[in-house]
Scaffold this motif. Structure first.
Motif, PDB file in Angstrom:
ATOM      1  N   ASN A 468       0.815  -1.273   0.005  1.00 24.28           N
ATOM      2  CA  ASN A 468       0.113  -0.069   0.011  1.00 24.28           C
ATOM      3  C   ASN A 468       0.813   1.319  -0.145  1.00 24.28           C
ATOM      4  N   GLU A 469       1.715   1.340   0.976  1.00 21.71           N
ATOM      5  CA  GLU A 469       2.701   2.476   0.956  1.00 21.71           C
ATOM      6  C   GLU A 469       3.620   2.544  -0.269  1.00 21.71           C
ATOM      7  N   VAL A 470       4.293   1.750  -1.033  1.00 26.50           N
ATOM      8  CA  VAL A 470       4.860   1.772  -2.292  1.00 26.50           C
ATOM      9  C   VAL A 470       4.029   2.358  -3.341  1.00 26.50           C
ATOM     10  N   LEU A 471       2.670   1.902  -3.337  1.00 23.53           N
ATOM     11  CA  LEU A 471       1.878   2.303  -4.654  1.00 23.53           C
ATOM     12  C   LEU A 471       1.589   3.734  -4.323  1.00 23.53           C
ATOM     13  N   ALA A 472       1.079   4.098  -3.002  1.00 24.51           N
ATOM     14  CA  ALA A 472       0.732   5.295  -2.644  1.00 24.51           C
ATOM     15  C   ALA A 472       1.790   6.311  -3.176  1.00 24.51           C
ATOM     16  N   GLY A 473       3.071   5.838  -3.052  1.00 24.37           N
ATOM     17  CA  GLY A 473       4.039   6.874  -3.111  1.00 24.37           C
ATOM     18  C   GLY A 473       4.987   6.303  -4.295  1.00 24.37           C
ATOM     19  N   ILE A 474       4.266   5.658  -5.305  1.00 18.82           N
ATOM     20  CA  ILE A 474       4.888   5.331  -6.289  1.00 18.82           C
ATOM     21  C   ILE A 474       5.973   6.372  -7.088  1.00 18.82           C
ATOM     22  N   ALA A1069       1.738   6.530 -16.010  1.00 20.25           N
ATOM     23  CA  ALA A1069       0.494   6.784 -16.519  1.00 20.25           C
ATOM     24  C   ALA A1069      -0.470   5.628 -16.152  1.00 20.25           C
ATOM     25  N   PHE A1070       0.193   4.651 -15.977  1.00 18.27           N
ATOM     26  CA  PHE A1070      -0.659   3.337 -15.626  1.00 18.27           C
ATOM     27  C   PHE A1070      -1.214   3.567 -14.201  1.00 18.27           C
ATOM     28  N   PHE A1071      -0.388   4.159 -13.029  1.00 16.72           N
ATOM     29  CA  PHE A1071      -0.697   4.419 -11.713  1.00 16.72           C
ATOM     30  C   PHE A1071      -1.799   5.498 -11.906  1.00 16.72           C
ATOM     31  N   ASP A1072      -1.699   6.587 -12.638  1.00 12.86           N
ATOM     32  CA  ASP A1072      -2.663   7.766 -12.837  1.00 12.86           C
ATOM     33  C   ASP A1072      -4.018   7.185 -13.126  1.00 12.86           C
ATOM     34  N   THR A1073      -4.060   6.233 -13.822  1.00 15.76           N
ATOM     35  CA  THR A1073      -5.448   5.768 -14.183  1.00 15.76           C
ATOM     36  C   THR A1073      -6.005   4.539 -13.775  1.00 15.76           C
ATOM     37  N   THR A1074      -5.059   4.029 -12.796  1.00 17.33           N
ATOM     38  CA  THR A1074      -5.743   2.497 -12.132  1.00 17.33           C
ATOM     39  C   THR A1074      -5.850   3.047 -10.728  1.00 17.33           C
ATOM     40  N   PRO A1075      -6.844   2.619 -10.102  1.00 20.19           N
ATOM     41  CA  PRO A1075      -7.119   2.815  -8.742  1.00 20.19           C
ATOM     42  C   PRO A1075      -6.226   1.971  -7.765  1.00 20.19           C
ATOM     43  N   LEU A1076      -5.926   2.457  -6.742  1.00 18.03           N
ATOM     44  CA  LEU A1076      -4.751   1.522  -5.782  1.00 18.03           C
ATOM     45  C   LEU A1076      -5.622   0.303  -5.390  1.00 18.03           C
ATOM     46  N   GLY A1077      -6.751   0.269  -5.282  1.00 22.20           N
ATOM     47  CA  GLY A1077      -7.541  -0.953  -4.800  1.00 22.20           C
ATOM     48  C   GLY A1077      -7.555  -1.945  -5.869  1.00 22.20           C
ATOM     49  N   PRO A1439      10.968  17.242  -4.038  1.00 27.44           N
ATOM     50  CA  PRO A1439       9.545  17.143  -4.713  1.00 27.44           C
ATOM     51  C   PRO A1439       8.447  17.902  -3.893  1.00 27.44           C
ATOM     52  N   GLN A1440       7.578  18.401  -4.648  1.00 24.69           N
ATOM     53  CA  GLN A1440       6.387  19.472  -3.958  1.00 24.69           C
ATOM     54  C   GLN A1440       5.681  18.451  -2.946  1.00 24.69           C
ATOM     55  N   ASP A1441       5.360  17.096  -3.171  1.00 24.97           N
ATOM     56  CA  ASP A1441       4.812  16.308  -2.258  1.00 24.97           C
ATOM     57  C   ASP A1441       5.590  15.523  -1.423  1.00 24.97           C
ATOM     58  N   PRO A1442       5.804  16.089  -0.026  1.00 23.38           N
ATOM     59  CA  PRO A1442       7.296  15.564   0.783  1.00 23.38           C
ATOM     60  C   PRO A1442       6.348  14.126   1.226  1.00 23.38           C
ATOM     61  N   THR A1443       7.057  12.974   0.610  1.00 18.46           N
ATOM     62  CA  THR A1443       6.566  11.830   0.994  1.00 18.46           C
ATOM     63  C   THR A1443       7.740  11.087   1.752  1.00 18.46           C
ATOM     64  N   LEU A1444       7.122  10.298   2.861  1.00 19.25           N
ATOM     65  CA  LEU A1444       7.798   9.370   3.917  1.00 19.25           C
ATOM     66  C   LEU A1444       7.360   7.874   3.839  1.00 19.25           C
ATOM     67  N   PHE A1445       8.112   7.132   3.868  1.00 21.78           N
ATOM     68  CA  PHE A1445       7.650   5.831   4.071  1.00 21.78           C
ATOM     69  C   PHE A1445       7.988   5.110   5.719  1.00 21.78           C
ATOM     70  N   SER A1485      16.996   5.600  14.233  1.00 22.95           N
ATOM     71  CA  SER A1485      16.183   4.392  13.924  1.00 22.95           C
ATOM     72  C   SER A1485      14.996   4.639  14.441  1.00 22.95           C
ATOM     73  N   PHE A1486      14.514   6.023  14.664  1.00 24.18           N
ATOM     74  CA  PHE A1486      13.254   6.040  15.207  1.00 24.18           C
ATOM     75  C   PHE A1486      12.072   5.811  14.064  1.00 24.18           C
ATOM     76  N   LYS A1487      11.331   5.191  14.377  1.00 20.34           N
ATOM     77  CA  LYS A1487      10.169   4.517  13.364  1.00 20.34           C
ATOM     78  C   LYS A1487       9.210   5.711  12.772  1.00 20.34           C
ATOM     79  N   VAL A1488       9.245   5.641  11.711  1.00 18.40           N
ATOM     80  CA  VAL A1488       8.346   6.442  10.730  1.00 18.40           C
ATOM     81  C   VAL A1488       6.914   5.803  10.802  1.00 18.40           C
ATOM     82  N   SER A1489       5.948   6.456  11.016  1.00 23.18           N
ATOM     83  CA  SER A1489       4.696   5.795  10.886  1.00 23.18           C
ATOM     84  C   SER A1489       4.245   5.880   9.425  1.00 23.18           C
ATOM     85  N   GLN A1490       3.157   5.139   8.951  1.00 23.35           N
ATOM     86  CA  GLN A1490       2.650   5.175   7.731  1.00 23.35           C
ATOM     87  C   GLN A1490       2.296   6.536   7.083  1.00 23.35           C
ATOM     88  N   ASN A1491       2.962   6.664   6.045  1.00 25.24           N
ATOM     89  CA  ASN A1491       2.873   7.895   5.327  1.00 25.24           C
ATOM     90  C   ASN A1491       3.466   9.113   5.919  1.00 25.24           C
TER      91      ASN A1491
END
Length: 1602
Positions: A468-474, A1069-1077, A1439-1445, A1485-1491
């Motif tokens: 889920n995380e990889v796909l959301a931040g692909i 383009a595939f991820f732009d037109t395909t829902p993650l679900g 990038p504009q959208d600061p993404t963490l995993f 080593s601090f755990k970064v939570s989802q997103n």
């Protein structure tokens, strides 16, 4: 008693010795009287139920059918009354049995028209009760008529009356059975097809006939199966029942200090349904054992024709009537058919029950996810919650058919043992002792199996969370070239899953041998004991065909429940584990809805002139609870043990990878629980505008979260009056049309809508969208820029017409002129919302003097609060901020312009647009001073433009394959499993089947030898028998191991790797037109099928086919005449299978496709849960979820019922085989010996089940292979360009060495066939040159970024065409990569295959890129000839959208573990984050939570800056890198960038002109073209230049005037 009651020489009977028949007395009482008595009670109960619990439908009645039914029932009743009168007037008196039967019939048939009168008012179908009784009465009447005729009473008047009754009964039955589909009541009724079907249709599943017929003619779609399931499965019914029981149970248990049990609630809430299926299960089990008794009688019949030699030497033969043999053969047929019908109804009832539970659980999980507290959200990731829906809830529909067997299986075993005892005596108990000896092994295995299942699901949770995380931040993954890093992480997660799956395979192999071989072992031990000491006085027992083959058939029947025990226990354990996981989720902490006191604004307006709308008193807020959860000692020990195990595994992985050991997790007692906000006191009056300002991480967003109730309130009070609307910092966009995103469920008002569109600045954007406001917006708003998403979010808020508006920094993502438009027309003192209460979080300072109240948040407190003038007079921190950074304040006041130059948050709008939806015009804005008439004209022009557009779908419906599952899919799976493993498994299965048949043939040989008078050596025969049994056991264990472990796990591993490789290398383009679900569905449901279901399915098909083949050989060898039935039966079976399989495939595909929208909608909900709760629109989203769940449930219901449709028809044909074998045995009674007949009919009895099993297994395999087909679909999609190319070897190690960039006539689009977004641009950037890129929304700024990283390719270039996945590609054969057909090895990635193909390389070299969309050159190298990995890792971007995993801070900075910790700390220090990170537990080593949810947006931006600092590349792209930070931090970062990147080429994309004023050159883009490219000093000297106008508007041109 019997003589006086029956008054017949034959007496009670029930059978007559002189003929193969029942006595008249028995028939009158049991066949006629008993059903009538039951009918009387049932009719009265049904009438009471209709009158007290149901509502008349009011749809009228069909008078022809209704009148005919009433007429025939009354006529039958009259005929019976006349018969009773005739009987009473007989001279010799009447038999009480006949009068009793007739009297009960009269009463029952008198009640028929009464009940029918009620039924037509309440039901739209024929009454099940009347239909069933009419059918039973008719059958009993036919049997009684035959008996009366045989007794010579056919000339009596009472016989004629009975014949009249029977005729009216038959007419009545025909009327009741007449289809009612075209009646007015059924056509008007909203009931489902299932609810409209009569009893016959339900018993035979004929209500599905139209679906099966249609599916044979053409592929089915959703409309074809709509409205089939009963309403009891619908979410609104199932959730109401289960949730009410659950809430009451939880309250009761917690009050007692006990832990609630969800599985107990599931059973109690459906108690009556469970009782019904239990009765069906036990009844069908009882009926199963009728056949062996009939077989015993039939063998006795055959034996009566054998000539035996008496003691005196005379030959003796006592044949029984042939009619008896025929009756017994038909008895076998009807008993087999009855079992089939009862079993089918059992499976149908359990499937419906399972579906009801599934829909209820999904609804409960969804509703719970809307109420999760902050801590619970951190503990339950989106992947885990989705798993509860997609995996855990799905266990119930599969398990319900097995759970009742926990009771019925022991019952079946008990009956079998009793019958075996009748044949073998006490010897059978010795055999059963072998089961007892294996019981401890069963228990240990079952316990381990349950633990392993739970571990498998936990490992799957972890993998899906990562997916889920990889796909959301692909996009970020691709920009940073992190595919390999995440691929390795997913491989590790998948490895853990497969390790557990392998252990399950080992255990199951042993369990399989125990369960499948148990009947043979019991038979071996029992026969051994009986043959040696089982006779009277412990003498050897007599081995006769009747004893052996009846016992063998009983052992065969015993094998079914015993072998089922494996699956029953497996399913019971699975459902227990799954339900426990759901229970744990349902019991997690919910948000406290009393945190915020909500009041209606109208209640306060009458009392106060300017009421306080928002009020916080002495507020203390935190993101975690003040105290850890209270744990029992047992729970604590369990948690510590799990953490230690997890830590040991993590340390092992770290050691293996050469990484430092991760720190031990904090215990709940050690976690920092200090509050995020303290001492908060705030009042906001009605209609005021309040601004919240402060540095990064000080708590601005937290303050808004406190207002909407998302935080823990430790002290104080929060009160809000009126309806609230919330616009989050990261705009939440739904996958719906633009119009639906704005109206957001509110009633549509055209005038209001038009006004909102205008003030939100969306008019020109809508005009340029492909379908206007009907354009579908992709998931996460992928076809909108950042600014457009925020404006849609603001438009949504404005359209809601609420009382309180909470805006979390929405102006940060828009241009200066858009900011001005939004301020003047929407948010500001003169905007649309001027009379509303507004709270605005902002980093900008240019609007602050126009607000009513400024709140400064510093060090977790409100440090200053007041109007602009008041705060300036106090000369505190706010005064210093304004003086230091608002250098143009005087000019602003003079010119009355908004100086956007000082805003920190004008985030560059990401050109995430799918090409079809990209906006190539100026952003929506209406310049100051524009006349009202001009505004109206603009509206009219745009409205006309919108009106001419057609609706366009960005996200198409999920594609379903049509026709057969291709052999290519079978080959894909077998290749993944290994052909060698497949052939080996087939060989083992053939050998095992040969041994199984060999045991019965050996028994036949044994009995034949004994009956012929030859010497019978038990030791010899038992030794061979034991050898065959032992060999079978070993072969079965080995074949299970080969299929489950060697082949199954290998296939699962390779399919997952192929899918993962393909997904990570698909174009953006595939991820732009395909829902993650839709993608996640492949990684969850489809991969789960390959893990758990497919190996079983392949094994079942092979075993089923071999069993059928073996049975036909045995039957044919015993009764050769039977072989004449094989060709026609084979043809009929084949026709049924072909007829069914087409529909079954389509239904399985519909079922698979119907699940994706549930997960997609759920993922969307979790993303926007704060907005949903703040705006109180949860009920609407709950209805959306219910609708999608109902569609999925209907698809599943139709698929399952189609299996039952097939079962009934196949087993009816199987019963014909039994009938044929029986009749041929009777016809050949003089030439066959008993042993041969016994062997043949024993196999005939089993062939019904085997045939059904074989064809259903094949159908199931084809359906399960849909999962492989769906995986294969994504595996064979065209990938983006390869990660590496041959030209990479010729590049210098440190390429690019200087950072020289050149665009040569470059054009690009987002997908093939769409409009260009960058058009024929050419410019050159010298080494170490700093270039600022500016332009309006849609000008193409961020498109250049994507082009440099080759996220998009040059228009019409080779790679643009090769990576296109349009409709024509989707339907092409696997292996087509773009226009170059290659032979693809599915064990490799498509990229590897491309590189391996020399022809493709030659094709690439022939392409003249200049002739297509131009090219981009870096240091003299055309980047289209460089592998993507080499290119992207040598470029840096913020990038504009600061993404963490999710992971550690270290992994987010350096996923490949290439740098030392000192380098990471240095980068964090330069990014001004070192102090904050070092203060966290574990530091790096601090755990970064989802997103990255445990960091603010500003902090995430700074971590992204640190990433760029770590990349020693010569080219850096800044995509508005500091937009989300405060003024002071921005200044520090700008200095860092100027110092650290002085020798690098920097491209800075900016809306904010001040950011790029010190650049060496300015690149101005307009509508995708280069308008200007010169130094800023030169451009500022030309008033006509675009840059001059932008700078003037931003207040950066000295002396600028209004």
């Amino acid at each position: 008693m019997s003589a006086s009651y029956c008054r017949d020489p034959e007496g009670w009977g029930p059978t007559v010795s002189s003929r193969a028949d029942l006595t008249l007395c028995f028939e009158s009482t049991i066949l006629l009287g008993l059903p009538a008595a039951i009918a009387i009670v049932t009719f009265l109960y049904r009438a009471r139920t209709l009158l007290t619990h149901q509502t008349p439908h009011g749809l009228g009645k069909t008078w022809i059918l209704y009148g005919s039914s009433q007429l025939f029932s009354l006529a039958a009743c009259i005929a019976l009354i006349v018969r009773a009168i005739v009987l009473s007037q007989q001279s010799e008196g009447y038999a009480p049995s006949s009068m009793l039967g007739t009297s009960l019939l009269i009463v029952a048939w008198l009640l028929v028209p009464v009940l029918n009168f009620l039924e037509v008012q309440y039901e739209v179908r024929a009454s099940h009760y009347i239909f069933a009784y009419s059918a039973l009465s008719m059958v009993a009447g036919v049997i009684t008529t035959r008996t009366l005729d045989l007794l010579g009473q056919n000339q009596e008047d009472q016989f004629k009356c009975f014949i009249a009754f029977l005729a009216f009964n038959i007419a009545h039955f025909a009327t009741e059975a007449w289809p009612r589909g075209r009646t007015t009541a059924q056509q008007k009724s909203q009931a489902s097809r299932f609810e409209k079907a009569n009893l016959f249709s339900l018993l035979t599943f004929h209500f599905l006939q139209h679906v099966v017929s249609l599916g044979y003619k053409r592929p089915l779609n959703f409309e074809d199966v709509d409205g089939l399931m009963p309403k009891t499965i619908r979410t609104e019914y199932t959730h109401a029942a289960l949730s009410a029981h659950w809430e009451a149970h939880v309250k009761k248990r917690l009050a007692r200090g006990q832990r609630p049990s969800l599985i107990k609630v599931v059973f109690l809430s459906h108690g009556a349904r469970w009782a019904r299926v239990m009765v069906l299960s036990i009844a069908s089990a009882c009926m199963t054992y009728v056949a062996p008794q009939l077989l015993n009688a039939l063998l006795g019949f055959i034996e009566s024709y054998q000539t035996i030699t008496l003691a005196d030497g005379t030959l003796f033969r006592d044949p029984k009537p042939v009619s008896l043999g025929i009756i017994l053969a038909f008895g076998l047929f009807f008993s087999t058919l009855t079992v089939s019908f009862m079993t089918a109804q059992y499976f149908a009832a359990t499937s419906i029950l399972g579906l009801e539970i599934r829909t209820a659980l999904i609804a409960m999980i969804y509703r719970k996810s809307l109420k999760l507290s902050t801590s619970a959200k951190q503990d339950s990731t989106a992947g885990e919650i989705s798993n509860h829906m997609s995996v855990d809830a799905e266990r119930w529909p599969q398990a319900t058919m097995f759970i009742p067997m926990l009771i019925s299986v022991p019952f079946q075993i008990g009956i079998a043992i009793w019958m075996l005892y009748q044949k073998l005596g006490w010897s059978v108990f010795v055999g059963l002792g072998s089961i007892g000896a294996m019981l401890p092994i069963h228990i240990v295995m079952g316990k381990y199996f349950g633990t392993a299942k739970a571990a498998k699901l936990a490992a799957m949770d972890g993998r899906l969370r990562l997916v889920n995380e990889v796909l959301a931040g692909i996009k970020i993954v691709k920009l940073y070239n992190w595919e390999e890093s995440f691929k390795e992480k997913l491989r590790v997660a998948r490895g853990k899953e497969l390790k557990v799956l392998r252990q399950i395979g080992y255990v199951f192999s042993v369990m399989a041998i125990l369960f499948s071989s148990t009947p043979l072992i019991v038979a071996l031990v029992s026969f051994s004991c009986y043959a040696t000491v089982g006779g009277p006085g412990f003498t050897p027992g007599e081995i006769t065909p009747q004893i052996v083959f009846v016992s063998t058939s009983l052992f065969a029947l015993l094998s079914a429940p015993i072998s089922m025990l494996s699956q029953v226990l497996n399913m019971a354990i699975s459902v227990w584990v799954a339900t426990t996981r759901i229970q744990k989720f349902l019991l997690v902490e919910e948000i406290d809805e009393s945190t915020v006191e909500r009041e209606d604004l109208e209640d306060t307006e009458q009392d106060e002139k300017s009421p306080v709308v928002i009020e916080i008193k002495d507020g203390v807020f935190a993101w975690c609870k003040e105290q850890p959860e209270v744990e029992t000692d047992k729970e604590k020990r369990k948690r510590v043990k799990a953490e230690e195990k997890k830590q040991a595994e993590a340390e092992k992985q770290a050691l293996k990878a050469g990484k430092p050991a991760p720190p031990r997790p904090q215990s709940p007692e050690d976690i920092d629980r200090s509050p995020t906000l303290t001492g908060i006191n705030l009042q906001v009056t009605k209609g005021s505008l309040t601004a919240i300002v402060g540095r990064v991480g000080q708590g601005k967003t937290s303050l808004l979260s406190a207002l909407i109730g998302d935080m823990y309130k430790r002290q104080g009070s929060v009160r809000i009056r009126g309806q609230v609307t919330y616009a989050a910092q990261q705009a939440w966009i739904l996958n719906a049309t633009l119009k639906d995103n704005i109206t957001f469920g509110q009633e549509f008002d055209q005038k209001k809508y038009d006004h909102v569109i205008y003030v939100s600045g969306l008019l020109p954007d809508i005009a340029m969208l492909p379908a206007g406001d009907q354009t579908e917006i992709g998931e996460r708003g992928i076809n909108l820029s950042g600014g457009q998403k925020q404006r849609v979010s603001l438009a949504r808020a404005a359209y809601q017409d609420a009382d309180v508006y909470l805006f979390d920094d929405p102006l940060s993502a828009v241009d200066a002129h858009v900011d001005q438009h939004l301020w003047e027309n929407l948010i500001g003192p003169n905007g649309l919302l001027k009379d509303k209460t507004r709270v605005l979080v902002t980093h900008g300072i240019h609007h602050l003097e126009h607000v009513d109240q400024i709140v400064v948040v510093k060090d977790k407190r409100i440090s200053e609060n007041g109007r602009y003038e008041e705060l300036m007079e106090t000369k505190g921190a706010f005064f210093q901020l304004i003086n230091e950074y608002s250098i143009n304040s005087r000019r602003e006041k003079k010119n009355h312009k908004v100086d956007k130059a000082e805003s920190l948050d004008a985030i560059t709008e990401v050109e995430k647009k799918d090409g079809a939806q990209s906006v190539d015009g100026e952003s929506a804005t209406t310049q100051g001073g524009q006349e009202e008439q001009e505004e109206e004209n603009e509206k009219e022009i745009i409205a006309k433009a919108i009106a001419t557009k057609a609706e366009e779908k960005l996200v198409a419906k999920e594609k379903m394959m049509e026709g057969n599952v291709s052999w290519g899919v079978y080959k894909s799976y077998l290749r993944a499993a290994s052909y060698r493993n497949a052939v080996f498994a087939l060989f083992l299965l053939v050998a095992a089947q040969a041994c199984q048949i060999g045991t019965n043939i050996w028994l036949k040989h044994w009995t034949t030898i004994g009956s012929d008078g030859h010497e019978n050596s038990p030791a010899k025969f038992l030794g061979v028998y034991a050898a065959l049994v032992f060999t079978y056991m070993m072969l079965h264990m080995v074949v299970t191991f080969v299929v489950m472990v060697m082949a199954g796990i290998r296939a699962s591993r390779l399919l997952h790797e192929q899918l993962l490789n393909s997904i990570l290398h698909l174009p953006m383009a595939f991820f732009d037109t395909t829902p993650l679900g839709r993608i996640v569905n492949r990684f969850s449901t489809d991969i789960y099928s390959t893990d758990d279901t497919l190996p079983f399915a392949f094994m079942a098909v092979l075993m089923g086919l071999l069993s059928v083949l073996g049975s036909l050989i045995v039957i044919g060898s015993g009764t050769p005449i039977f072989l004449s039935l094989v060709p026609p039966l084979t043809a009929i079976f084949s026709m049924v299978q072909v007829y069914y399989i087409a529909s079954s495939r389509s239904l399985k595909r519909i079922d698979s496709v119907s699940r994706s929208p549930i997960y997609q909608h759920f993922s969307e909900t979790l993303t926007g849960v704060s907005t949903i709760r703040a705006m109180n629109v949860g009920p609407r989203f709950i209805l959306d979820n219910a609708e999608k769940t109902n569609v999925s449930a209907n698809a599943w219901f139709t698929f399952i019922m189609s299996n039952r449709w097939l079962q009934i028809r196949l087993e009816a044909l199987g019963a014909t085989i039994v009938l044929g074998a029986g009749l041929f045995a009777v016809l050949s009674r003089n030439s066959l010996n008993t042993s041969t007949v016994g062997l043949s009919i024993t196999y005939a009895l089993s062939i019904t089940e085997e045939l059904t099993w074989a064809i259903r297994s094949y159908s199931d395999l084809a359906n399960q292979l849909v999962s492989v087909e769906r995986i294969d679909e994504y595996v064979h999609k065209n990938p983006e360009a390869p990660s590496s190319l041959p030209a990479d070897a010729n590049l210098p190690e440190d390429w690019p060495q200087t950072g020289h960039i050149e665009f040569r006539n470059y054009s690009t689009r987002y997908r093939q066939g769409l409009e260009l977004v960058v058009k024929d641009i050419s410019f050159e950037v010298q080494p170490a040159e700093k270039v600022g890129i500016v332009g309006r929304t849609g000008a193409g700024k961020s498109s250049l970024t994507l082009a440099l990283f080759r996220i998009v390719e040059a228009a019409n270039s080779h790679w643009a065409q090769a990576s296109h996945n349009g409709e024509e590609d989707a339907s092409s054969a696997p292996g087509a990569v773009g226009k170059l057909a290659v032979t693809t090895d599915k064990t490799k990635t498509a990229q590897d295959q491309f590189i391996a193909d020399e022809k493709n390389i030659a094709e690439l070299e022939r392409i003249d890129v200049e002739q297509v969309g131009g090219s981009i050159w870096i240091d003299g190298v055309d980047i289209s000839t460089v592998g993507l990995s080499r290119l992207r890792k040598n470029l840096a971007i913020i990038p504009q959208d600061p993404t963490l995993f999710a992971g550690t801070v270290r992994e987010n900075l350096d996923p490949f573990d290439e740098l030392e910790d000192a380098d990471l700390w240095e980068a964090l220090e330069r990014a001004h984050l070192k102090d904050q990170i070092s203060a966290l537990h574990g530091g790096l080593s601090f755990k970064v939570s989802q997103n990255g949810d445990n960091f603010s947006v500003g902090q995430r931006s700074l971590i992204c800056l640190a990433r760029a600092l770590l990349r020693k590349t010569k080219v850096l792209i800044l995509d508005e890198a500091t937009a989300a930070v405060d003024v002071e931090t921005d200044e520090l970062i700008q200095r860092t960038i100027r110092k650290e990147f002085k020798d690098r080429t920097i491209l800075t994309i900016a809306h904010r002109i001040k950011t790029v004023m010190d650049s060496d050159k300015i690149l101005v883009l307009e509508k995708g073209r280069v308008e200007e490219f010169e130094p800023p000093q030169v451009l500022l000297q030309r008033p006509e230049s675009h840059f001059y106008k932008l700078a003037e508007q931003a207040g950066e041109v000295k002396g600028a005037s209004g």
